[in-house]
Design an enzyme around this catalytic site. Structure first.
Site, PDB file in Angstrom:
ATOM      1  N   GLU A  11       1.574  -0.174  -5.200  1.00  0.00           N
ATOM      2  CA  GLU A  11       1.004   0.975  -5.429  1.00  0.00           C
ATOM      3  C   GLU A  11       1.754   2.376  -5.563  1.00  0.00           C
ATOM      4  OE1 GLU A  11      -3.192   3.306  -4.054  1.00  0.00           O
ATOM      5  OE2 GLU A  11      -1.580   2.565  -2.616  1.00  0.00           O
TER       6      GLU A  11
ATOM      7  N   ASP B 269       0.824  -1.249   0.099  1.00  0.00           N
ATOM      8  CA  ASP B 269       0.065   0.036   0.026  1.00  0.00           C
ATOM      9  C   ASP B 269       0.671   1.276  -0.029  1.00  0.00           C
ATOM     10  OD1 ASP B 269      -2.681   1.126   0.176  1.00  0.00           O
ATOM     11  OD2 ASP B 269      -2.129   1.770   2.275  1.00  0.00           O
TER      12      ASP B 269
HETATM   13  C1  NOJ Z   1      -4.342   3.160  -0.706  1.00  0.00           C
HETATM   14  C2  NOJ Z   1      -5.537   2.248  -0.689  1.00  0.00           C
HETATM   15  O1  NOJ Z   1      -5.586   1.633  -2.134  1.00  0.00           O
HETATM   16  C3  NOJ Z   1      -6.577   2.966  -0.178  1.00  0.00           C
HETATM   17  O2  NOJ Z   1      -7.879   2.189  -0.397  1.00  0.00           O
HETATM   18  C4  NOJ Z   1      -6.434   3.417   1.151  1.00  0.00           C
HETATM   19  O3  NOJ Z   1      -7.511   4.399   1.508  1.00  0.00           O
HETATM   20  C5  NOJ Z   1      -5.147   4.367   1.193  1.00  0.00           C
HETATM   21  N1  NOJ Z   1      -3.975   3.445   0.413  1.00  0.00           N
HETATM   22  C6  NOJ Z   1      -4.923   4.410   2.521  1.00  0.00           C
HETATM   23  O4  NOJ Z   1      -4.291   3.127   3.487  1.00  0.00           O
END
Ligand code: NOJ
Length: 548
Positions: A247, A205
């Site tokens: 990500e 993440d």
């Molecule tokens: C990225 C995630 O994909 C999202 O859903 C989340 O709110 C944020 N990171 C915080 O963890």
């Protein structure tokens, strides 16, 4: 091609499927999805041809950010089942030939996490330094908020601590301090723990935020990328073949850094955010140009690295890398109502309603998903063409319960609809119109088409392994990508326009005899060195160029 190497680098040719246990299938009838229900549905996924499941966070959580706000990195949220249920699920997935990766959320925790609770109360606790504190909001520290409209600042004053803490995301998600070695040790432990439970890696993440050290008082001993390299080395020492899928929604050149050196010693995979965003612009314009430019802008990546291609993920469909004018074009085409938009940058819709249920266009997009260079990554429900439920607040509109059969709850649960936290939409995309059961019985359904496309994709490792380039098709509406691996050449053609196109390409294969239609029987015999093909409006072809 070398088969041992192909299977070692399994992620180069995987079919990834993302789901949230909470919304997938309810096995105990309480209205909440769970591991029991998911395990019972594994044959749906295996039948589809999925090879790797990505589970959104399933850890204990107050659920203010759908589990991305966690209170324990080493457990299962009790509403989703027991650890025993989890282990049964991982074992059964392996039995059906599917790996499992999970979200690794280590940029922040929930403010309810015992670490934060102790940290805020006791300035002398070793846990105080697990987070990033300041007496004043620093002028030089990070200020950008990720959720405009829902988040006011990246710093919040905590009355109990008497200091401000840093949070890139919501105020209830304090950022962990990665400059603290104890935090880094803990993160390693979390990784080791889940690998020991049989996972094959992680979707990491918010990677750039996780590595960010601006605003942290101490000077970090390691440069952020050295740290990431260490972490990946640790992971593969513990479990050979484990991966990190990051990500990293940055500009292409910045993305490249996260793959590491030329041997790929950092993240194995990154989401192709540029390809996704430019694809929507291409769709809106009926012109392949933006997508072609987007693909051309991607940096060369290490042999062991891979892009994860996707049409949408669980978040807002972000269009942040487009210019304001381009984003407005996509909004106007696919989400004109302000209620369909979120954070001034994205859409909270799924593809089929955006395209008014137009099957030809929907299939064109998913043909792209499977044909573009990279590893296709599916968001649950895409295989049946699920729509969003705009009545569900914010980004959650696309995270409604899976639609297994007709009826008010779509067979997701035996509980009543009012017990379902995120019920399916009403209207054209409700479970009576869109569900797994009916589509299984219909050979022409999207579900059965998906299954066939996945079979084709898995039959063509060249799409994951080959060298590729965008080629001139003589027609701006048609995207042509040539993939080459050893002595094999595959050309994929996608017509973004509603009107038919006459395509004229140089396949660049000496003395080619036939372009074999890999999705049907429309083979094209050579007549000179150029390949001439007619494509229907929104048509697509996957062709293997064969010489005698
Ligand atoms: C990225 C995630 O994909 C999202 O859903 C989340 O709110 C944020 N990171 C915080 O963890």
């Amino acid at each position: 091609m070398n088969l041992a190497r192909t299977s070692d680098l399994w992620w180069k040719n995987a079919v990834v499927y993302c789901l949230d246990v909470e919304t997938y299938a309810d096995g105990n009838g309480d209205g909440v999805g769970d591991f029991l229900g998911l395990t019972q549905r594994l044959d749906h996924l295996a039948g589809l041809g999925v090879t790797c499941l990505w589970l959104m966070p399933f850890y204990p959580t107050p659920n203010r950010d759908d589990g991305y706000d966690l209170t324990d990195h080493y457990a299962i949220d009790e509403s989703l089942g027991t650890f025993g249920d989890f282990t049964e699920f991982v074992r059964t997935a392996a039995d059906r030939g599917m790996r499992v990766i999970s979200d690794l959320v280590v940029n922040h925790t929930s403010d309810q996490h015992p670490w934060f609770q102790e940290a805020r109360q006791d300035p002398d606790s070793p846990l105080r330094d697990f987070y990033v504190w300041r007496d004043e909001v620093p002028e030089d520290g990070p200020h950008g908020v990720v959720f405009p409209g829902e988040q006011e600042s990246a710093w919040t004053y905590d009355e109990v601590a008497g200091q401000y803490y840093h949070h890139r995301f919501y105020h209830h998600q304090p950022d962990l301090n990665v400059a603290n070695e104890a935090v880094r040790d803990e993160i390693r432990k979390v990784i080791g723990f889940w690998l020991a439970q049989g996972l094959s890696g992680f979707r990491v993440d918010a990677v750039p935020f996780f590595l960010e050290t601006d605003g942290i008082d101490e000077t970090m001993e390691l440069a952020p990328h050295d740290y990431l390299r260490d972490l990946c080395a640790f992971m593969t020492r513990r479990s050979g073949g484990a991966i990190m899928l990051g990500e990293v929604n940055l500009e292409p050149e910045q993305q490249r850094e996260f793959f590491g050196d030329e041997d790929g010693d950092e993240l194995q995979m990154l989401f192709n955010f540029i390809g996704m965003q430019t694809m929507y612009l291409s769709l809106a314009r009926g012109d392949a140009g933006p997508l072609a430019d987007g693909l051309r802008s991607l940096p060369d990546i290490p042999d062991e690295g891979q892009w994860a291609t996707f049409v949408r993920n669980h978040d807002e469909l972000t269009l942040d890398k487009l210019t304001d004018a381009e984003r407005e074009e996509v909004f106007a085409a696919f989400g004109p109502d302000p209620d369909m938009q979120v954070y001034d940058r994205g859409l909270r819709r799924r593809l089929p309603p955006m395209l008014d249920g137009d099957e030809r266009r929907i299939r064109l997009v998913y043909s792209l998903l499977f044909a573009l260079p990279g590893t296709p990554t599916i968001f649950y429900g895409e295989e049946i063409g699920m729509g969003e439920n705009l009545a569900v607040e914010g980004r959650r509109s696309v995270r409604t319960s899976m639609q297994w059969q007709p009826g008010p709850t779509g067979g997701f649960t035996s509980a009543d609809r009012d017990q379902v936290r995120r019920p399916p939409p009403e209207g054209d995309f409700d479970p009576d119109h869109v569900n797994v059961r009916d589509q299984q019985a219909d050979p022409d359904s999207l579900l059965n088409w998906f299954e066939r496309m996945i079979r084709h994709r898995r039959d063509l490792p060249i799409l994951g392994w080959g060298e590729w380039e965008v080629v001139d098709t003589g027609h701006t509406a048609v995207l042509g990508v040539r993939h080459v691996l050893d002595d094999e050449t595959v050309l994929t053609l996608h017509n973004l326009a509603a009107t038919p196109s006459h395509v004229d390409v140089d396949p660049d294969v000496e003395d080619w005899q036939v372009a074999r239609d890999l999705l049907g029987d429309q083979h094209v015999e050579a007549d000179g060195s150029r390949l001439v093909v007619d494509l229907a409006g929104h048509g697509y072809r996957w062709l293997r160029i064969e010489s005698s």
